[in-house]
Write an enzyme that holds these catalytic residues in place. Structure first.
Site, PDB file in Angstrom:
ATOM      1  N   ASP A  77      -7.648  -3.150   4.230  1.00 54.70           N
ATOM      2  CA  ASP A  77      -7.141  -3.338   2.865  1.00 54.70           C
ATOM      3  C   ASP A  77      -6.341  -4.634   2.734  1.00 54.70           C
ATOM      4  O   ASP A  77      -5.191  -4.625   2.287  1.00 54.70           O
ATOM      5  CB  ASP A  77      -6.262  -2.160   2.430  1.00 54.70           C
ATOM      6  CG  ASP A  77      -6.958  -0.824   2.526  1.00 54.70           C
ATOM      7  OD1 ASP A  77      -8.194  -0.799   2.454  1.00 54.70           O
ATOM      8  OD2 ASP A  77      -6.257   0.190   2.678  1.00 54.70           O
ATOM      9  N   GLU A 305     -11.978   3.554  -6.294  1.00 54.97           N
ATOM     10  CA  GLU A 305     -10.586   3.178  -6.044  1.00 54.97           C
ATOM     11  C   GLU A 305     -10.481   1.659  -5.926  1.00 54.97           C
ATOM     12  O   GLU A 305     -11.427   0.924  -6.221  1.00 54.97           O
ATOM     13  CB  GLU A 305     -10.074   3.847  -4.765  1.00 54.97           C
ATOM     14  CG  GLU A 305     -10.821   3.485  -3.510  1.00 54.97           C
ATOM     15  CD  GLU A 305     -10.304   4.226  -2.291  1.00 54.97           C
ATOM     16  OE1 GLU A 305      -9.452   5.117  -2.441  1.00 54.97           O
ATOM     17  OE2 GLU A 305     -10.752   3.917  -1.166  1.00 54.97           O
TER      18      GLU A 305
END
Length: 539
Positions: A77, A305
């Site tokens: 991420d 997401e």
């Protein structure tokens, strides 16, 4: 099923080998020359460029003591911004073998060239104290009131860094993983997540001033906090307060974008001075939904997401990049666009993504070129611009596939990846098929196009890797192999057209070759809204 897949792969290899021999090339990508039947090695676009050589299997260097050699190993991420001569990257607390544990939260690294990265210390030494206080204040004000959690368990996930004026803001996610209640055998949802904010005026110092809570997961009263067993995939919260990103409109509005699964992705306007909403009293204060998946009015567990919005002043569109599906294998990246920051966002096929339509184009997907295990779990992208060059980039993690012989827990190998973004003539982004290696830009000629290529179409298949096939671009502008037809090349725009698909051509680094070498790649979007990737493998 594994046996059937193996038989299929063997048959495919045999078929490709036969086809390549007919075209004068072997399955290893070597070209068939006119030297008495002996193959000449493919040397690539440049013979004197020496790009990255570090291994994709970094497990021998995965320990904390080897962190100075990690480069882009153990990245998950990522979020990237440039400050001065350096690009700075921050990330989720994640590493192979949990090597990061006990060494702070939100690890960072930096690079001058987006290729060689220096590991640096984490942003925080310990969990911010406000998280526990905010959690228990919310619990005390619920109806009925809930007792405090004395020792919350935390996950430190998905930060986002952005520059506002002369200040860098780092939005970060802290997830409380305790069940909402856990005093009996009833199953409960886990507690809420929080997004916090820290600020710095100098990223080289890695000194951050924590500004506390920005927003938290919010319940809308449609569900209780009990679960009906482990197969209850509804959701207690409307918006899940993780995966933040930030965008400033040309009119000067500041928006926080966030959300994961639950009931979709949200945008909430924030005060430019504080970077926070002015109020969090009513449900409306938590923002509006900008994207969903499926029936957004009834589906409370939507497989999307990691929203990130950028504004491209050249096209006048806001682009919403988002991740689909689970992160270990199936993760893939989509994009939609809108003239308004809150939408509605539409895909290239006209689907209303805000109302729940599937987003197209597909920008990344599990894939495999010949000669490599391939990559899965390629999403949760950071989209950023280099102010010096005006080029756009996409960065995310990639995971090795499961069950690779010789690598323990191979799917937990997470390699940071940086790829260049190209823009099609009609204003859609496409992501480069090869990772960025700072290969020099050059004017590619029509003659360079002639030869054998590997091509992949990023069709959507859940937890399935898309594999490459061979095509040959002949001197007479015909195409042979898996695809037949014609091709043309515009040297001025560096655009290759195969049949009716326009493809942006660039110099690149062939990460799958052994040894690695320079090559030429192309990327574009076909009429079905799927990315098309190609790389040259033969002179």
């Amino acid at each position: 099923m594994r046996k059937l897949n193996l038989l299929f792969i063997l048959a495919l290899i045999v078929g490709l080998t036969t086809a390549c021999k007919e075209n004068g090339t072997g399955p290893n990508g070597n070209g068939g020359g006119d030297n008495g039947g002996e193959d000449e090695p493919y040397t690539g676009l440049y013979e004197d460029f020496y790009g990255p050589t570090y291994a994709d299997d970094y497990t021998p260097l995965a320990s904390w003591s080897s962190r100075s050699q990690w480069n882009l190993a153990n990245v998950h991420d990522p979020t990237v911004v440039k400050d001065g001569e350096y690009f700075y990257m921050y990330q989720t607390d994640a590493s192979y073998g949990n090597a990061h544990q006990g060494h702070g939260h939100y690890p960072s690294r930096r690079s001058r060239d987006l290729v060689n990265w220096e590991y640096r210390e984490a942003v925080f030494d310990e969990a911010p104290a406000w998280v526990k206080d905010s959690l228990n204040n919310i619990r005390a004000n619920m109806d009925p009131a809930l007792p405090p959690i004395d020792n919350p368990r935390y996950g430190f996930w998905a930060p986002h860094v952005t520059k506002v004026g002369n200040t860098y803001r780092l939005y970060y996610s802290v997830v409380v993983t305790n069940p909402i209640l856990g005093n009996d055998d009833t199953e409960y949802w886990t507690e809420r997540a929080f997004i916090g904010l820290a600020e710095s005026n100098d990223l080289s110092s890695n000194n951050w001033e924590d500004k506390g809570m920005v927003i938290h997961s919010v319940a809308d009263g449609r569900e209780t906090y009990t679960r009906n067993g482990g197969n209850d995939w509804s959701g207690y919260f409307k918006f899940n307060a993780i995966d933040p990103s930030y965008v400033v409109t040309p009119e000067g509005e500041h928006w926080l974008i966030y959300g994961s699964w639950h009931s979709g992705l949200a945008a909430v306007e924030v005060n430019p001075e504080t970077g926070k909403p002015d109020e969090l009293n009513d449900l409306e204060d938590f923002g509006v939904r900008i994207a969903g998946r499926g029936n957004v009015n009834s589906n409370r567990w939507q497989g999307l997401e990691a929203p990130e919005i950028i504004y491209n002043e050249d096209t006048g569109y806001y682009y919403l990049f988002l991740a689909y599906d689970e992160l270990a294998v199936a993760y893939n990246t989509r994009v939609a666009r809108s003239r308004n920051v809150t939408g509605p966002y539409y895909g290239i096929d006209g689907g209303n993504v805000t109302a729940g339509a599937e987003a197209y184009p597909i920008l990344t997907h599990p894939y495999k070129f010949y000669g490599h295990h391939g990559w899965v779990g390629i999403s949760h992208g950071s989209v950023f611009e280099d102010p010096a060059s005006g080029k756009w980039y996409y960065s995310s993690q990639g995971r090795l596939p499961r069950d690779i012989n010789g690598i323990n827990a191979s799917n937990a190998v997470m390699m940071g990846q940086v790829r260049e973004i190209y823009w099609t003539e009609d204003g859609w982004p496409v992501v480069a098929p090869e990772r960025y290696a700072d290969v020099p830009d050059t004017t590619i000629t029509e003659e360079d196009m002639v030869g054998t290529w590997e091509e992949i179409i990023l069709r959507y298949q859940y937890q399935t890797m898309q594999t490459s096939y061979y095509i040959t671009l002949n001197e007479d502008n015909t195409v042979e192999g898996q695809i037949t037809g014609t091709w043309a090349f515009d040297e001025e725009s560096q655009t290759l057209t195969i049949n009716d698909v326009e493809l942006i051509v660039d110099s690149a680094w062939d990460w799958e070759a052994s040894p690695r070498r320079t090559t030429i790649t192309y990327a574009g979007i076909n009429s079905s809204g799927r990315s098309v990737w190609g790389k040259k493998v033969d002179n």
